[in-house]
Write an enzyme that holds these catalytic residues in place. Structure first.
Site, short mmCIF file in Angstrom:
data_model
loop_
_atom_site.label_atom_id
_atom_site.label_comp_id
_atom_site.label_asym_id
_atom_site.label_seq_id
_atom_site.Cartn_x
_atom_site.Cartn_y
_atom_site.Cartn_z
N LYS A 1 11.33 7.30 -0.64
CA LYS A 1 11.39 7.60 -2.38
C LYS A 1 11.48 5.96 -2.79
O LYS A 1 11.57 6.00 -4.03
CB LYS A 1 12.93 8.11 -2.41
CG LYS A 1 13.96 9.75 -1.68
CD LYS A 1 12.81 10.18 -2.23
CE LYS A 1 14.10 11.69 -1.59
NZ LYS A 1 13.91 12.70 -2.79
N ASP A 2 10.96 5.13 -1.95
CA ASP A 2 10.51 4.16 -2.30
C ASP A 2 9.42 4.14 -3.67
O ASP A 2 9.21 3.22 -5.04
CB ASP A 2 10.60 2.67 -1.72
CG ASP A 2 11.76 2.48 -0.70
OD1 ASP A 2 11.83 2.65 -1.01
OD2 ASP A 2 10.83 1.63 -0.23
#
Length: 451
Positions: A44-45
């Site tokens: 998700k970064d």
């Protein structure tokens, strides 16, 4: 000198790692895209920073603003890194089924965390979807991220993760397998891969309690498929705009138990300490193994790190409480090994009221009846109910007046199959003799939970 100007520059270029022991029965080469190597320890970064930068570019996010998002924890971590580096406040709205570790990590990186109930409809004002939207209207200079419908989510993986996988496999990838939640990962990567080779198959891993698989196969959004589930990070009770079903060739569903068990297997058998959705993804891949041939290259994506599940899937007590722990139960002694509560009984001369009260206090449905010579009878909810219907004053009578036949007694070495046959419509429990004067009770429920 080689260094990053800030932590955001270290996002991406995560490794592909061959899966060995767990996939021995799979003919193809299985490679895991291990996204825990990102600084926020999850895939998700990538999309979190992309969504922030796109919102900055078009003016939705202004200097000194507040970022608001409903998240299962990982997107929140990516947003937190971006907020720290770029100077924003962050409010994460999270559901109460998420692990305590995720909540603590978000607070550790400066996010304000608001916890909402899981078991409510998405439209319910208490849901984390609704609370996120409401806060964005109430807080000045705020931006609601909405990862489910934000196209930057998918674009991040089309621009970054997809090209990385294509380059790392030298274009030899034949299948891509990944858990589906917001849909950005599978849609972005899948689109890029299929543009380079339309023959690549893209498989989504869903969970029971989620709508994706049936909707993909039938076009029907079936609310009857929606119910609470334990697996984190995949599945939905809505249809996010980021899920491009035309990109996906098919879905397979994985149970909560299998997802938890295979999360632990990855750590113990492959040395890959990853999260709950990774366990679901690798089990889903195994369920699809008949689709893979000897020369195929199958890439499965592992979303996040195992440290976020130490109190859950990696905790024996948590696993045991849910019947997820893989234990060998072959005898009566195995079945009662983890039952600490001592045997609760009632005497023949005690009143029926005492038996009823004891069952209520200990939350049990049956009691062995004993006298000075040993076990002579039994009472359960059924016989108490029948006695009460026949005589409203039965509570003041001795237990011996209403008791049934005594429960059968077996020795500790008795096999489960033999023990199970002793439980019938008229007899719902068995006593296990554990040595000396010690006994334990096994009920229908105990056997069912051990199956």
């Amino acid at each position: 000198m080689k260094y990053a100007n800030n932590i955001l520059e270290t996002i991406g270029n995560t490794p592909l790692v061959k899966i060995n022991k767990i996939c021995q029965e799979v003919d193809a080469l299985v490679l895991a895209k291990v996204e825990t190597f990102n600084p926020g320890n999850s895939v998700k970064d990538r999309m979190a920073v992309k969504m922030i930068e796109d919102a900055e570019a078009d003016g939705r996010l202004k200097p000194g603003g507040t970022i608001i998002e409903g998240t299962s924890g990982n997107t929140g971590m990516g947003l937190a890194l971006g907020a720290i580096v770029k100077g924003y406040k962050l409010i994460c709205v999270i559901s109460d089924k998420q692990s305590k570790e995720k909540m603590d990590i978000l607070r550790a990186v400066g996010a304000e965390v608001i916890v909402c109930p899981t078991n409510v409809e998405p439209e319910d004002p208490r849901s984390y979807y609704s609370v996120s939207k409401r806060l964005a209207t109430e807080i000045p200079n705020s931006w609601y991220v909405n990862q489910y419908d934000n196209p930057s989510n998918t674009i991040a993986h089309y621009e970054q993760t997809g090209p990385e996988i294509w380059e790392q496999t030298e274009g030899k990838i034949t299948h891509f397998v990944v858990g589906v939640g917001t849909g950005g990962t599978i849609s972005g990567i899948g689109k890029y891969l299929k543009e380079n080779n339309p023959n690549i198959k893209v498989w989504g891993v869903d969970t029971y309690g989620s709508v994706f698989k049936k909707y993909h196969e039938t076009g029907i959004f079936d609310e009857n498929e929606i119910y609470p589930y334990i697996t984190e990070g995949i599945g939905e009770d809505i249809l996010p705009k980021n899920v491009d079903f035309s990109i996906i060739d098919g879905f397979t569903k994985v149970t909560d138990k299998d997802a938890a068990i295979y999360t632990r297997k990855l750590a113990k058998e492959e040395g890959i300490f990853v999260g709950n959705s990774a366990g679901a993804a690798i089990k889903g891949l195994l369920q699809l193994k008949e689709h893979f041939k000897k020369d195929d290259v199958v890439v499965v994506l592992f979303h996040d790190h195992g440290s976020r599940y130490v109190g859950k899937m990696f905790n024996d007590d948590w696993m045991r409480d849910r019947g997820f722990l893989e234990v060998s139960i072959k005898t009566a002694a195995d079945l009662v090994a983890n039952q600490p509560q001592p045997l609760v009984t009632v005497k023949t001369e005690e009143l029926v009221y005492h038996a009823m009260d004891r069952m209520k206090v200990h939350n049990i449905s049956q009691l062995p009846v004993e006298d000075s010579n040993g076990f002579v009878g039994a009472v359960n909810e059924t016989c108490l109910f029948r006695a009460f219907v026949a005589d409203k004053n039965v509570a003041d009578k001795p237990v011996k007046d209403i008791m049934m036949e005594a429960f059968p007694i077996v020795e500790r070495e008795t096999p489960i199959d033999k023990l199970s046959k002793l439980i019938t419509r008229d007899n719902d429990a068995v006593l296990v003799h554990l040595g000396q004067e010690k006994y334990h009770i096994i009920t229908k429920s105990d056997i069912i939970l051990a199956m």
